[in-house]
Design an enzyme around this catalytic site. Structure first.
Site, short mmCIF file in Angstrom:
data_model
loop_
_atom_site.label_atom_id
_atom_site.label_comp_id
_atom_site.label_asym_id
_atom_site.label_seq_id
_atom_site.Cartn_x
_atom_site.Cartn_y
_atom_site.Cartn_z
N ASP A 1 18.48 32.22 -1.25
CA ASP A 1 17.19 31.84 -0.58
C ASP A 1 15.98 31.46 -1.61
OD1 ASP A 1 15.77 31.36 1.81
OD2 ASP A 1 15.12 33.43 1.98
N ASN B 1 10.04 33.78 -2.30
CA ASN B 1 10.75 34.79 -3.02
C ASN B 1 10.70 34.87 -4.51
OD1 ASN B 1 11.67 35.98 -0.68
ND2 ASN B 1 13.48 34.62 -0.39
N ASP C 1 14.13 39.72 -3.28
CA ASP C 1 14.79 39.48 -2.10
C ASP C 1 16.14 38.66 -2.34
OD1 ASP C 1 15.43 39.73 0.52
OD2 ASP C 1 13.91 38.49 1.38
#
Length: 328
Positions: free
Chosen positions: A201, A206, A218
């Site tokens: 992701d 992030n 994350d």
């Protein structure tokens, strides 16, 4: 535990008790951070720097799946990569407190990287190359892979069975099935692509930019996927802009890890999969009051009409020639 609101029990006292169970004593300051899938909070600590506490959504990942992600983080840190890994407390990175899996992290400051700066993209490419070099060293055995089936077909099946208003059921289902047939065809034509452990992701939310370098946070969505999964979300703008951005990223990437140029034809496939997966994610989490508050428009006829328009655009994008890297 409340099935409709799995985090209902996370009262301030519960949170502070969980932190104190690891030997940290809070000064009472608790700040909720931007997270929907899990609950992530900044906790003020007496006579110390604040900590980040992460309470995992129940029944999403197993203990073994969470620990696989933690182990990947530790491998990256061992290679001096700027990844925010969980803290080890009382000999473990993951602890259970009254039904919740929890992890603690050091707080790291920073801001989102400026992706219109080509030097920043080159730097990101270098770090992603190093991350993927570690990611290639071994496979996940517990975590699922990102595939057209897991992200695409399964998502569409769930949406059709659980979320579509009657007014849009036929046009959405017809378009989504046609779209996935095209994705399947392109994925197959791309051949057997090596899946590696990736961030999963890797968008600007992030990545914390600090001291002219990125810090990756994350890895909750980390899984086995083609390497391009961690690259395509850094691209934006018109095709010529994306072409320049891609060249900078890959130039940095190739200093540490070989890049399979044929993966470029998967970019629009992965974008399509993310679009339908996101809608299915909202549908699956709709029982959580936090989602109803944050996404009040979801599930309406207008929402699905807009999704149909966006997917029609994506259907056209899938039929365009992929980005290229002429020097590789």
């Amino acid at each position: 535990m409340n099935g409709e609101n799995p985090f209902a029990g996370l009262t301030p006292d519960f949170i502070l008790d969980a932190i104190e169970s690891r030997g940290f004593y809070s000064d009472g300051r608790v700040l909720a951070l931007n997270s929907y899938e899990n609950r992530v909070l900044q906790i003020g600590i007496e006579e110390g720097a604040p900590l980040i506490a992460k309470f995992y959504r129940p029944n999403r990942w197993s203990r073994a799946q969470i620990l696989e992600e933690h182990e990947f983080c530790f491998e990256l840190v061992e290679q001096e990569l700027p990844v925010v890994a969980p803290m080890i407390t009382k000999g473990e990175s993951l602890f259970e407190y009254k039904g919740f899996y929890c992890a603690l992290f050091e707080r790291k400051g920073g801001h989102a990287p400026e992706l219109d700066n080509l030097d920043n993209l080159f730097t990101l490419g270098r770090f992603l190359g190093r991350i993927h070099r570690v990611g290639q060293a071994k496979d996940y055995s517990e975590r699922p892979a990102l595939t057209p089936q897991t992200f695409g077909h399964d998502s569409i099946d769930y949406i059709i069975e659980n979320s579509l208003p009657d007014e849009v059921r036929m046009p959405y289902e017809s378009l989504a099935r046609d779209l996935m047939a095209l994705v399947d065809d392109l994925w197959q034509k791309a051949g057997s692509k090596r899946a590696i452990r990736v961030h999963g992701d890797c968008h600007v939310g992030n990545i914390l930019w600090r001291d002219d370098n990125p810090h990756f946070v994350d890895l909750d969505d980390s899984r086995m996927a083609p390497a391009i999964q961690d690259i395509w979300m850094l691209l934006s703008g018109e095709r010529d802009q994306q072409q320049k951005q891609l060249m900078e990223i890959i130039e940095g990437y190739q200093e540490f890890c070989d890049f399979d140029v044929s993966e470029l034809q998967l970019i629009e496939c992965l974008r399509t999969l993310r679009m339908v997966y996101h809608s299915a994610w909202l549908a699956r989490r709709w029982h959580d009051p936090a989602f109803k508050h944050a996404f009040p428009y979801f599930g309406s006829v207008q929402y699905w009409q807009e999704q149909i328009l966006d997917l029609r655009v994506q259907f056209a994008e899938l039929q365009e020639a992929p980005l290229t890297l002429p020097h590789y």
